[in-house]
Enzyme design. Structure first.
Site, PDB file in Angstrom:
ATOM      1  N   TYR A 293      -1.213  -0.865  10.204  1.00 24.56           N
ATOM      2  CA  TYR A 293      -1.291  -1.191   8.775  1.00 24.56           C
ATOM      3  C   TYR A 293      -0.038  -0.682   8.044  1.00 24.56           C
ATOM      4  O   TYR A 293       0.564  -1.391   7.220  1.00 24.56           O
ATOM      5  CB  TYR A 293      -2.560  -0.549   8.228  1.00 24.56           C
ATOM      6  CG  TYR A 293      -2.901  -0.825   6.789  1.00 24.56           C
ATOM      7  CD1 TYR A 293      -3.499  -2.028   6.409  1.00 24.56           C
ATOM      8  CD2 TYR A 293      -2.659   0.128   5.795  1.00 24.56           C
ATOM      9  CE1 TYR A 293      -3.837  -2.265   5.084  1.00 24.56           C
ATOM     10  CE2 TYR A 293      -2.999  -0.094   4.473  1.00 24.56           C
ATOM     11  CZ  TYR A 293      -3.595  -1.297   4.127  1.00 24.56           C
ATOM     12  OH  TYR A 293      -3.932  -1.528   2.810  1.00 24.56           O
TER      13      TYR A 293
ATOM     14  N   SER B 109       0.860  -1.182   0.000  1.00 22.79           N
ATOM     15  CA  SER B 109       0.000   0.000   0.000  1.00 22.79           C
ATOM     16  C   SER B 109       0.895   1.230   0.000  1.00 22.79           C
ATOM     17  O   SER B 109       1.988   1.205   0.597  1.00 22.79           O
ATOM     18  CB  SER B 109      -0.888   0.027   1.244  1.00 22.79           C
ATOM     19  OG  SER B 109      -1.513   1.297   1.362  1.00 22.79           O
TER      20      SER B 109
ATOM     21  N   LYS C 208       2.701  -2.920   6.010  1.00 21.14           N
ATOM     22  CA  LYS C 208       2.930  -2.707   4.576  1.00 21.14           C
ATOM     23  C   LYS C 208       4.357  -2.224   4.302  1.00 21.14           C
ATOM     24  O   LYS C 208       4.935  -2.530   3.255  1.00 21.14           O
ATOM     25  CB  LYS C 208       1.897  -1.727   4.013  1.00 21.14           C
ATOM     26  CG  LYS C 208       0.444  -2.235   4.074  1.00 21.14           C
ATOM     27  CD  LYS C 208       0.235  -3.484   3.236  1.00 21.14           C
ATOM     28  CE  LYS C 208      -1.240  -3.832   3.078  1.00 21.14           C
ATOM     29  NZ  LYS C 208      -1.441  -5.096   2.332  1.00 21.14           N
TER      30      LYS C 208
END
Ligand code: NAP
Length: 246
Positions: free
Chosen positions: A154, A141, A158
Site C-alpha cells: 500500500y 495516503s 501511494k
C-alpha cells in the site's frame, strides 16, 4: 446533455471517502459520474444526490478490467461532451508483513491503487487538453510518505502515486490541467474499521487533533482543489491528517 455543467468522475464512490466526495462535488454543481463495482450502492447515492437537487449518474465498473475502464471514459466523453474533473479515490488494502506478503497481495494493491489510476489519468488527458481545463485529484495516503508496518504494498502504491501525479502535473500544466494528491491520515471508514480497535485508539491518541478524521474532511479538500479557486495549485500533496505528519 450536460454541456454547460462541469462533469466530475469519482471512483470508489459506493462508500466511505468516495461517497462523501461525490456528494460534495454534486453540491458544488458538478454532474458527478459515480464509479465502483457495487451498482446498488451507486444507485442509492444517485437517488440521494437527485433528491437534494443535484446531478449524478452511476457507472458500475471494476477498475481491474482494462477494457471496462477505457469504455467508461469514452462513454462519459461521448455522453456528456466534456470531462472536467477526475478523482481517483478507489483503493484497497491487503495488509501483511513483508516476510509473509504474497505476490498476489502485492500485485492486487499496485494494480488497483496505482496502475488503474495511471490508466484513468492517461484516458482523461486528451479530453481535458481539448478543453484546456482539467483537474486530476488522486487520493493518496500519509502512509505513502511515512511507511507503515504491514503495508509495504500500500505504501509503495501511494508513494508512487505522488511521483506519478507530479509528473502528470508537469506534463499537462501548460494545457490548463492541474494534478494534485490529497493524502488522508486515519479516516473513519470501512477501511479503518478493519483495523484492530486498540491500534486505532493508540494511533488517534497520538494525533495533535486526537480524533479520527471524517470522510467529509477529505471531501472538503477535494472540493477546493476541483474548484477555480485552486487554479494555481499543481503537483501539491495536501495532507488532511489531524496533524499526523506535522
Ligand atoms: P473503502 O471504504 O474501503 O472504499 C473503497 C472504495 O473503492 C469503494 O467504493 C470500492 O467500491 C472501491 N473499489 C475498490 N476496488 C475497486 C475496483 N477494483 N473497482 C472499482 N472500485 C473499487 O475505502 P476508504 O477508506 O473510503 O478509502 C478511499 C481512499 O482513501 C482509498 O484510496 C484509500 O487508500 C484512501 N485512504 C483512506 C484512509 C482511511 O483511513 N480510510 C486513509 C488514507 C487513505 P466497490 O467495492 O463497490 O467496488
Amino acid at each position: 446533455m450536460s454541456e454547460d455543467r462541469r462533469v466530475a468522475i469519482v471512483t470508489g464512490a459506493s462508500r466511505g471517502i468516495g461517497r462523501s466526495i461525490a456528494k460534495q462535488l454534486a453540491t458544488d454543481g458538478f454532474l458527478v459520474v459515480a464509479v465502483a463495482r457495487n451498482a446498488d450502492a451507486l444507485n442509492e447515492l444517485v437517488s440521494e444526490v437527485q433528491s437534494a437537487g443535484g446531478h449524478a449518474e452511476g457507472r458500475p465498473c471494476d477498475l481491474m478490467d482494462d477494457a471496462a475502464v477505457d469504455g467508461l471514459i469514452e462513454g462519459v466523453v461521448e455522453g456528456h461532451g466534456r470531462l472536467d474533473v477526475l478523482v481517483n479515490n478507489a483503493g484497497v488494502t491487503r495488509d501483511g508483513l513483508v516476510l509473509r506478503m504474497s505476490d498476489d497481495d502485492f500485485d492486487t494493491v499496485i494494480a488497483t491503487n496505482l496502475r488503474a489510476v495511471f490508466r484513468l489519468c492517461r484516458a482523461v488527458a486528451r479530453p481535458m487538453m481539448r478543453q484546456r481545463w482539467g483537474r486530476i485529484i488522486n487520493i493518496g495516503s500519509v502512509v505513502g510518505m511515512m511507511g507503515n508496518p504491514g503495508q509495504a504494498n500500500y505504501a509503495a502504491a501511494k508513494a508512487g502515486l505522488i511521483g506519478m501525479t507530479r509528473s502528470i502535473g508537469k506534463e499537462l500544466g501548460g494545457k490548463g490541467i492541474t494534478a494534485n494528491v490529497v493524502a488522508p491520515g486515519w479516516i473513519d471508514t470501512d477501511m479503518t474499521a478493519a483495523l484492530p480497535e486498540a491500534m486505532l485508539k493508540e494511533a488517534t491518541a497520538r494525533l495533535p487533533l486526537r480524533r479520527l478524521g471524517q470522510s467529509q474532511d477529505i471531501a472538503d479538500g477535494v472540493s477546493f482543489l476541483a474548484s477555480d479557486r485552486a487554479s494555481y495549485i499543481t503537483g501539491h500533496v495536501l495532507t488532511i491528517d489531524g496533524g499526523m505528519l506535522s
